[in-house]
Design a protein around this motif. Sequence first.
Motif, PDB file in Angstrom:
ATOM      1  N   ASP A 167       0.778  -1.441  -0.012  1.00 33.02           N
ATOM      2  CA  ASP A 167       0.438   0.007  -0.067  1.00 33.02           C
ATOM      3  C   ASP A 167       0.751   1.207   0.005  1.00 33.02           C
ATOM      4  O   ASP A 167       0.331   2.310   0.600  1.00 33.02           O
ATOM      5  N   PHE A 168       1.937   0.975  -0.214  1.00 36.92           N
ATOM      6  CA  PHE A 168       2.743   2.710  -0.853  1.00 36.92           C
ATOM      7  C   PHE A 168       3.116   3.092  -1.599  1.00 36.92           C
ATOM      8  O   PHE A 168       3.387   3.898  -1.862  1.00 36.92           O
ATOM      9  N   PHE A 169       2.366   2.344  -2.483  1.00 35.97           N
ATOM     10  CA  PHE A 169       2.381   2.562  -4.295  1.00 35.97           C
ATOM     11  C   PHE A 169       1.174   1.420  -4.688  1.00 35.97           C
ATOM     12  O   PHE A 169       0.770   0.735  -4.183  1.00 35.97           O
ATOM     13  N   GLN A 170       0.458   2.416  -6.237  1.00 34.14           N
ATOM     14  CA  GLN A 170      -0.116   1.701  -6.723  1.00 34.14           C
ATOM     15  C   GLN A 170       0.747   1.716  -8.113  1.00 34.14           C
ATOM     16  O   GLN A 170       0.783   1.346  -8.750  1.00 34.14           O
ATOM     17  N   LYS A 171      -0.148  -0.155  -8.365  1.00 31.11           N
ATOM     18  CA  LYS A 171       0.515  -0.374  -9.345  1.00 31.11           C
ATOM     19  C   LYS A 171       0.196   0.025 -10.472  1.00 31.11           C
ATOM     20  O   LYS A 171      -0.612  -0.025 -10.961  1.00 31.11           O
ATOM     21  N   HIS A 172       1.570   0.271 -11.607  1.00 32.78           N
ATOM     22  CA  HIS A 172       1.088   1.182 -12.692  1.00 32.78           C
ATOM     23  C   HIS A 172       2.074   0.837 -13.509  1.00 32.78           C
ATOM     24  O   HIS A 172       3.331  -0.052 -13.098  1.00 32.78           O
ATOM     25  N   ASN A 173       2.470   0.892 -15.126  1.00 35.07           N
ATOM     26  CA  ASN A 173       3.443  -0.033 -16.158  1.00 35.07           C
ATOM     27  C   ASN A 173       4.305   1.251 -15.990  1.00 35.07           C
ATOM     28  O   ASN A 173       5.779   1.430 -16.067  1.00 35.07           O
ATOM     29  N   ASP A 174       4.210   2.633 -15.092  1.00 39.49           N
ATOM     30  CA  ASP A 174       5.601   2.922 -14.613  1.00 39.49           C
ATOM     31  C   ASP A 174       6.363   2.677 -13.905  1.00 39.49           C
ATOM     32  O   ASP A 174       7.516   2.612 -13.520  1.00 39.49           O
ATOM     33  N   PHE A 175       6.488   2.172 -13.354  1.00 39.92           N
ATOM     34  CA  PHE A 175       7.298   0.777 -12.162  1.00 39.92           C
ATOM     35  C   PHE A 175       7.351  -0.315 -12.665  1.00 39.92           C
ATOM     36  O   PHE A 175       7.979  -0.703 -11.913  1.00 39.92           O
ATOM     37  N   ASN A 176       7.320  -0.681 -13.722  1.00 38.22           N
ATOM     38  CA  ASN A 176       7.618  -2.062 -14.322  1.00 38.22           C
ATOM     39  C   ASN A 176       8.915  -2.332 -14.875  1.00 38.22           C
ATOM     40  O   ASN A 176       9.607  -3.790 -14.412  1.00 38.22           O
ATOM     41  N   ARG A 177       9.851  -1.011 -13.983  1.00 35.42           N
ATOM     42  CA  ARG A 177      11.170  -1.140 -13.950  1.00 35.42           C
ATOM     43  C   ARG A 177      11.788  -1.019 -12.281  1.00 35.42           C
ATOM     44  O   ARG A 177      13.081  -1.099 -11.913  1.00 35.42           O
ATOM     45  N   PHE A 178      10.404  -1.345 -11.412  1.00 36.96           N
ATOM     46  CA  PHE A 178      11.232  -0.598 -10.012  1.00 36.96           C
ATOM     47  C   PHE A 178      10.631  -2.094  -9.151  1.00 36.96           C
ATOM     48  O   PHE A 178       9.640  -2.962  -9.471  1.00 36.96           O
ATOM     49  N   ARG A 179      11.328  -3.053  -8.322  1.00 36.11           N
ATOM     50  CA  ARG A 179      11.700  -3.624  -7.305  1.00 36.11           C
ATOM     51  C   ARG A 179      12.610  -3.534  -6.400  1.00 36.11           C
ATOM     52  O   ARG A 179      13.401  -2.351  -6.232  1.00 36.11           O
ATOM     53  N   GLY A 180      12.158  -3.658  -4.836  1.00 40.40           N
ATOM     54  CA  GLY A 180      12.992  -3.782  -3.638  1.00 40.40           C
ATOM     55  C   GLY A 180      12.510  -4.864  -3.183  1.00 40.40           C
ATOM     56  O   GLY A 180      11.561  -6.401  -3.457  1.00 40.40           O
ATOM     57  N   GLU A 181      13.517  -4.290  -2.218  1.00 39.75           N
ATOM     58  CA  GLU A 181      13.118  -6.001  -1.469  1.00 39.75           C
ATOM     59  C   GLU A 181      13.466  -5.943   0.251  1.00 39.75           C
ATOM     60  O   GLU A 181      13.828  -4.244   0.774  1.00 39.75           O
ATOM     61  N   ILE A 182      12.554  -6.094   0.611  1.00 42.04           N
ATOM     62  CA  ILE A 182      12.305  -5.564   2.547  1.00 42.04           C
ATOM     63  C   ILE A 182      12.590  -7.068   3.194  1.00 42.04           C
ATOM     64  O   ILE A 182      12.214  -7.858   3.319  1.00 42.04           O
ATOM     65  N   HIS A 183      14.163  -6.751   3.866  1.00 43.37           N
ATOM     66  CA  HIS A 183      14.539  -7.860   4.739  1.00 43.37           C
ATOM     67  C   HIS A 183      14.584  -7.671   6.158  1.00 43.37           C
ATOM     68  O   HIS A 183      14.166  -6.605   6.450  1.00 43.37           O
ATOM     69  N   PHE A 184      13.777  -9.065   7.366  1.00 45.55           N
ATOM     70  CA  PHE A 184      13.737  -8.112   8.199  1.00 45.55           C
ATOM     71  C   PHE A 184      13.900  -9.908   9.159  1.00 45.55           C
ATOM     72  O   PHE A 184      13.837 -10.566   8.293  1.00 45.55           O
ATOM     73  N   SER A 185      14.327  -9.598  10.611  1.00 46.29           N
ATOM     74  CA  SER A 185      14.650 -10.865  11.103  1.00 46.29           C
ATOM     75  C   SER A 185      13.199 -12.094  11.870  1.00 46.29           C
ATOM     76  O   SER A 185      12.198 -11.132  11.647  1.00 46.29           O
ATOM     77  N   GLY A 186      13.568 -12.676  11.774  1.00 45.15           N
ATOM     78  CA  GLY A 186      11.673 -13.493  12.384  1.00 45.15           C
ATOM     79  C   GLY A 186      11.579 -12.749  13.960  1.00 45.15           C
ATOM     80  O   GLY A 186       9.990 -12.986  13.946  1.00 45.15           O
ATOM     81  N   LYS A 187      12.252 -12.358  14.468  1.00 44.23           N
ATOM     82  CA  LYS A 187      12.107 -11.403  15.367  1.00 44.23           C
ATOM     83  C   LYS A 187      10.628 -10.724  15.512  1.00 44.23           C
ATOM     84  O   LYS A 187      10.625 -10.174  16.408  1.00 44.23           O
ATOM     85  N   LEU A 188      11.189  -9.942  14.059  1.00 48.29           N
ATOM     86  CA  LEU A 188       9.613  -9.360  13.831  1.00 48.29           C
ATOM     87  C   LEU A 188       8.387  -9.566  13.057  1.00 48.29           C
ATOM     88  O   LEU A 188       7.844  -9.357  12.863  1.00 48.29           O
ATOM     89  N   ASP A 189       8.831 -11.237  13.765  1.00 50.57           N
ATOM     90  CA  ASP A 189       7.037 -11.471  12.776  1.00 50.57           C
ATOM     91  C   ASP A 189       5.733 -10.948  13.203  1.00 50.57           C
ATOM     92  O   ASP A 189       4.902 -11.257  12.061  1.00 50.57           O
ATOM     93  N   LYS A 190       5.893 -11.452  14.307  1.00 48.26           N
ATOM     94  CA  LYS A 190       4.571 -10.510  15.083  1.00 48.26           C
ATOM     95  C   LYS A 190       4.382  -9.064  14.383  1.00 48.26           C
ATOM     96  O   LYS A 190       2.588  -9.066  13.661  1.00 48.26           O
ATOM     97  N   TYR A 191       5.473  -7.998  14.282  1.00 47.13           N
ATOM     98  CA  TYR A 191       4.398  -7.231  14.128  1.00 47.13           C
ATOM     99  C   TYR A 191       4.600  -6.690  12.761  1.00 47.13           C
ATOM    100  O   TYR A 191       4.073  -6.176  11.979  1.00 47.13           O
ATOM    101  N   MET A 192       5.403  -8.032  11.422  1.00 54.15           N
ATOM    102  CA  MET A 192       5.744  -7.906  10.115  1.00 54.15           C
ATOM    103  C   MET A 192       3.902  -8.564   9.396  1.00 54.15           C
ATOM    104  O   MET A 192       3.258  -8.584   8.799  1.00 54.15           O
ATOM    105  N   GLY A 193       3.513  -9.101  10.484  1.00 59.84           N
ATOM    106  CA  GLY A 193       2.457  -9.978  10.432  1.00 59.84           C
ATOM    107  C   GLY A 193       2.401 -11.739   9.512  1.00 59.84           C
ATOM    108  O   GLY A 193       1.887 -11.321   8.494  1.00 59.84           O
ATOM    109  N   VAL A 194       3.309 -11.944   9.970  1.00 59.47           N
ATOM    110  CA  VAL A 194       4.206 -13.254   8.992  1.00 59.47           C
ATOM    111  C   VAL A 194       2.862 -14.231  10.028  1.00 59.47           C
ATOM    112  O   VAL A 194       2.489 -14.392  11.092  1.00 59.47           O
ATOM    113  N   ASN A 195       2.143 -14.922   8.879  1.00 60.50           N
ATOM    114  CA  ASN A 195       1.889 -16.082   9.569  1.00 60.50           C
ATOM    115  C   ASN A 195       1.773 -17.867   9.153  1.00 60.50           C
ATOM    116  O   ASN A 195       3.032 -17.761   8.388  1.00 60.50           O
TER     117      ASN A 195
END
Length: 513
Positions: free
Chosen positions: A287-315
């Motif tokens: 929800d930080f941006f809306q998918k659009h053809n303008d972003f076709n060349r954009f890629r991002g990675e978000i790295h976190f440790s399992g310590k943040l599972d609860k707050y990242m909402g991992v099931n």
Amino acid sequence: MKSAFNHSSNPNPAKLIESLRYLGYDNYQAIPDIVDNSVDAGAKTVKVLARTSGGEAEIIIADDGGGMDEEILDQAIRLGSLVEKDAASDLGKFGMGLCTASLSICRETTVLSKTQDGDLLKAVNDVDEVKKQNSFVSVFEKANKEDEELFQEILGDVDSGTLVILRRCDNLQNKNLSVFAKTLAKHMARIFRYFLAAGVNIYVNDSKLLPIDPLEWDNLRTEHFDDGQVEVKINDEGTVITDTIRIKLALLPESTDGDSAIAQNWKSQGFYIVRNNREVVDAITLDFFQKHNDFNRFRGEIHFSGKLDKYMGVNFTKRNIAPHQSLADQLGEYLRGQLKTIRTRLRKAQQAETPQDVSEVHKSVEQEIQRKSKLLLTPKAPKEERTGGEKKKNGQKPRPDAPDYAREPRERQQPGGFAANCRFETASMGEAGVIYDAEQQGRTVIVRWNSDHPFYRRFILENVQDKKIVAASDFLIYSLACAELMWFTNDETVELIHNLKSVMSTNMRTLLS
């Protein structure tokens, strides 16, 4: 004092086991969940075989890790095992992966495992036996000679290791095992890319996987837009949790289909979420941006440790994440400005010059649209949301029992013509791109022709002397743009219209080329 909670509410095993088979697991997510256990066991080599045995599909996940003794194996085949996990490094977490992942694919799961100094042990879970006895029962014994031969056949002379064998696979998404294996290999090469790069060997049907990096980080033509760290703080009922999240943002070099491991398209753009160096979710916006053809060349990675599972909402299926608001706000503060800059830069790179004679036709069409705007069905103004809990203009709060409501601007209540203006632009979106893009800015519908598509060349550039054909093409695309902006407004419908436009653009490209 005796507790009032003394009535047994044990689940009905026969009902529960069948329900657990339909948690929404994708085959290509379930098998990596089983491979997680192999990586956690310190395996240097993992083999996944999708083959036919006795006329039926059979999937085997084998590793040369540390294996399991009786106590650990006994826990591993249970729902909610008590095997200890290190949140900071282990890929598993909830003790559910082996059981639920295998249940989603097959009715019978056999586990053969051996520690360095132990015997080869065997455990079997069978859905039909659980339903027959209405009890969570398993086979648990020393392996027989036939089991030992299979272990030797798959892993060879190893001191320790584990085989997970999925039989009676009634929930395979593709029963063509050759195609299934190729699709699985591509998924796993991306999901486990950091482990593959670190020297873990993973094979799918004897083909060794090479890491697939959606960011193409090592490509010399890729722009490393950002590689930073965000120190996050979460207040959890008075306890302050702090940790570091690594964020990588990349702008891929321009390419054509097949030139990169992952196509530069609407579906692949976005963030790839990596937990303990293992990808858990791919190509999402958060929800930080809306998918659009303008972003076709954009890629991002978000790295976190399992310590943040609860707050990242991992099931436990690791199929999705839903960051808690505090964490989402901190990430958004870091990312939103950069995403705005990325879109501006990518859009600028797409700018194409419109020939003067074509531009003159566009302007005449724009004027005609404005003249008839009151008669046209056009996009309205966006809703201005207001709830009953907000203050009134005079500072007074509404009545506590006042219902929530959404106030619509006056223009939205008009029968038509809010977006009275139209502007045509030209952009270089690649021959494989869509014919047009559309967006709304205030009262203006903006239509961006893809100057690289054969449709633009054949109907606009080659007919510039016949202004009626050019104008008719403009009217057609404008009308499609209005329909798109009026009705396709949320993530699900936006994906629907994108797929529709992609199919239309692909077919037109083929027919006009």
